[in-house]
Design a protein around this motif. Structure first.
Motif, short mmCIF file in Angstrom:
data_model
loop_
_atom_site.label_atom_id
_atom_site.label_comp_id
_atom_site.label_asym_id
_atom_site.label_seq_id
_atom_site.Cartn_x
_atom_site.Cartn_y
_atom_site.Cartn_z
N ILE A 60 44.54 17.54 37.25
CA ILE A 60 45.50 18.14 38.33
C ILE A 60 46.66 18.83 38.02
O ILE A 60 47.02 19.82 38.47
CB ILE A 60 45.67 17.11 39.28
CG1 ILE A 60 44.26 16.59 40.01
CG2 ILE A 60 46.64 17.33 40.47
CD1 ILE A 60 44.52 15.19 40.59
N VAL A 61 47.41 18.29 37.15
CA VAL A 61 48.70 18.93 36.92
C VAL A 61 48.51 20.24 36.25
O VAL A 61 49.13 21.12 36.59
CB VAL A 61 49.45 18.07 35.65
CG1 VAL A 61 50.62 18.67 34.96
CG2 VAL A 61 49.79 16.75 36.37
N GLY A 62 47.45 20.24 35.08
CA GLY A 62 47.04 21.75 34.48
C GLY A 62 46.42 22.77 35.61
O GLY A 62 46.96 23.77 35.28
N LEU A 63 45.79 22.08 36.43
CA LEU A 63 45.15 23.09 37.64
C LEU A 63 46.33 23.46 38.60
O LEU A 63 46.24 24.82 38.77
CB LEU A 63 44.21 22.34 38.21
CG LEU A 63 42.97 22.04 37.57
CD1 LEU A 63 41.86 21.27 38.16
CD2 LEU A 63 42.29 23.40 36.98
N GLY A 106 52.76 20.42 26.45
CA GLY A 106 52.14 21.30 27.59
C GLY A 106 52.77 20.79 28.72
O GLY A 106 53.24 21.78 29.73
N ALA A 107 53.07 19.41 29.04
CA ALA A 107 53.63 19.13 30.11
C ALA A 107 55.15 19.67 30.21
O ALA A 107 55.74 19.93 31.06
CB ALA A 107 53.53 17.49 30.37
N MET A 108 55.74 19.61 28.87
CA MET A 108 57.25 20.25 28.85
C MET A 108 57.19 21.54 29.34
O MET A 108 58.33 22.30 29.95
CB MET A 108 57.72 19.77 27.56
CG MET A 108 58.10 18.26 27.36
SD MET A 108 58.95 17.79 25.84
CE MET A 108 58.19 18.66 24.86
N ALA A 109 56.35 22.25 28.90
CA ALA A 109 56.11 23.73 29.29
C ALA A 109 55.99 23.89 30.92
O ALA A 109 56.55 24.97 31.36
CB ALA A 109 55.19 24.58 28.53
N VAL A 110 55.04 23.30 31.33
CA VAL A 110 54.87 23.34 32.74
C VAL A 110 56.24 23.13 33.72
O VAL A 110 56.68 23.86 34.35
CB VAL A 110 53.80 22.19 33.39
CG1 VAL A 110 53.77 22.15 34.88
CG2 VAL A 110 52.29 22.63 32.70
N GLY A 119 51.48 26.23 29.49
CA GLY A 119 51.61 24.64 29.59
C GLY A 119 50.58 23.90 30.25
O GLY A 119 49.74 23.09 29.82
N GLY A 120 49.92 24.50 31.50
CA GLY A 120 48.85 24.01 32.05
C GLY A 120 47.42 23.97 31.31
O GLY A 120 46.90 22.97 31.24
N ALA A 121 47.40 25.06 30.70
CA ALA A 121 46.19 25.35 30.11
C ALA A 121 46.09 24.24 28.73
O ALA A 121 45.13 23.62 28.28
CB ALA A 121 45.88 26.82 29.50
N LEU A 122 47.37 24.04 28.13
CA LEU A 122 47.27 23.34 27.07
C LEU A 122 47.17 21.79 27.40
O LEU A 122 46.52 21.11 26.75
CB LEU A 122 48.61 23.52 26.41
CG LEU A 122 48.93 22.69 24.94
CD1 LEU A 122 47.90 23.20 23.95
CD2 LEU A 122 50.23 22.90 24.41
#
Length: 138
Positions: free
Chosen positions: A43-46, A106-110, A12-15
C-alpha cells in the motif's frame, strides 16, 4: 511536490514494492516473512506511485489530506517500522538480506520525496485548519 521530489517518491515506492520479492531473512522474501506488513508495504508503494502519477492533487478520504500527504506520512511510519525491525526485532538467527535494506531505503525515499519542507522557509510547524481560518476553512 517538485519534479525531483516526484522522481524520488515514485522511485522509492517502486523500490518498496520490488523489495518484497527479494530475500529479507535467509531464503525468505518479504512476502514469505510477513503476514500483514507485506500488504502495508504494498500500500505504501502504491500510494507513493499514485501521488506521483496524479501530482498529489487527489484527496484521500478527507479534503485536507492529499495523496502526497498520505505518502509522506506512510513513508515516515514505514521508515520507523523497518528501522525498528532491522535493529530490534529481526528473526533470531536469520541474516539480514538485501530486501530489507532496499525497503528501508525506499521508505526513506518516499518520505523524503513527498515531504513538505515549507517549515524550513518559515511556515508554521503545525498550521491551523478548520473554522479558525486555516487552509480548508468551511
Amino acid at each position: 511536490m517538485s519534479k525531483l521530489g516526484q522522481l524520488v517518491c515514485g522511485a522509492g515506492g517502486a523500490l518498496v514494492i520490488v523489495s518484497l520479492f527479494l530475500p529479507w531473512a535467509g531464503d525468505l522474501s518479504g512476502w514469505e516473512l510477513w503476514t500483514m506488513t507485506d500488504v502495508f508495504l504494498l500500500i505504501v508503494g502504491l500510494v507513493a506511485i499514485g501521488a506521483v502519477l496524479t501530482g498529489g492533487r487527489i484527496g484521500v478520504f478527507r479534503p485536507d489530506v492529499s495523496l502526497v500527504g498520505a505518502a509522506d506520512l506512510l513513508g515516515v511510519v514505514t521508515t520507523i517500522l523497518l528501522a525498528w525491525f532491522v535493529i530490534f526485532d529481526f528473526p533470531e538467527g536469520a541474516g539480514r538480506e538485501v530486501g530489507v535494506f532496499l525497503a528501508l531505503i525506499g521508505a526513506m525515499a518516499v518520505a523524503g520525496g513527498a515531504g513538505d519542507y515549507a517549515t524550513l522557509r518559515g511556515a508554521p510547524l503545525f498550521p491551523k485548519t478548520g473554522p479558525e481560518g486555516g487552509p480548508r476553512a468551511r
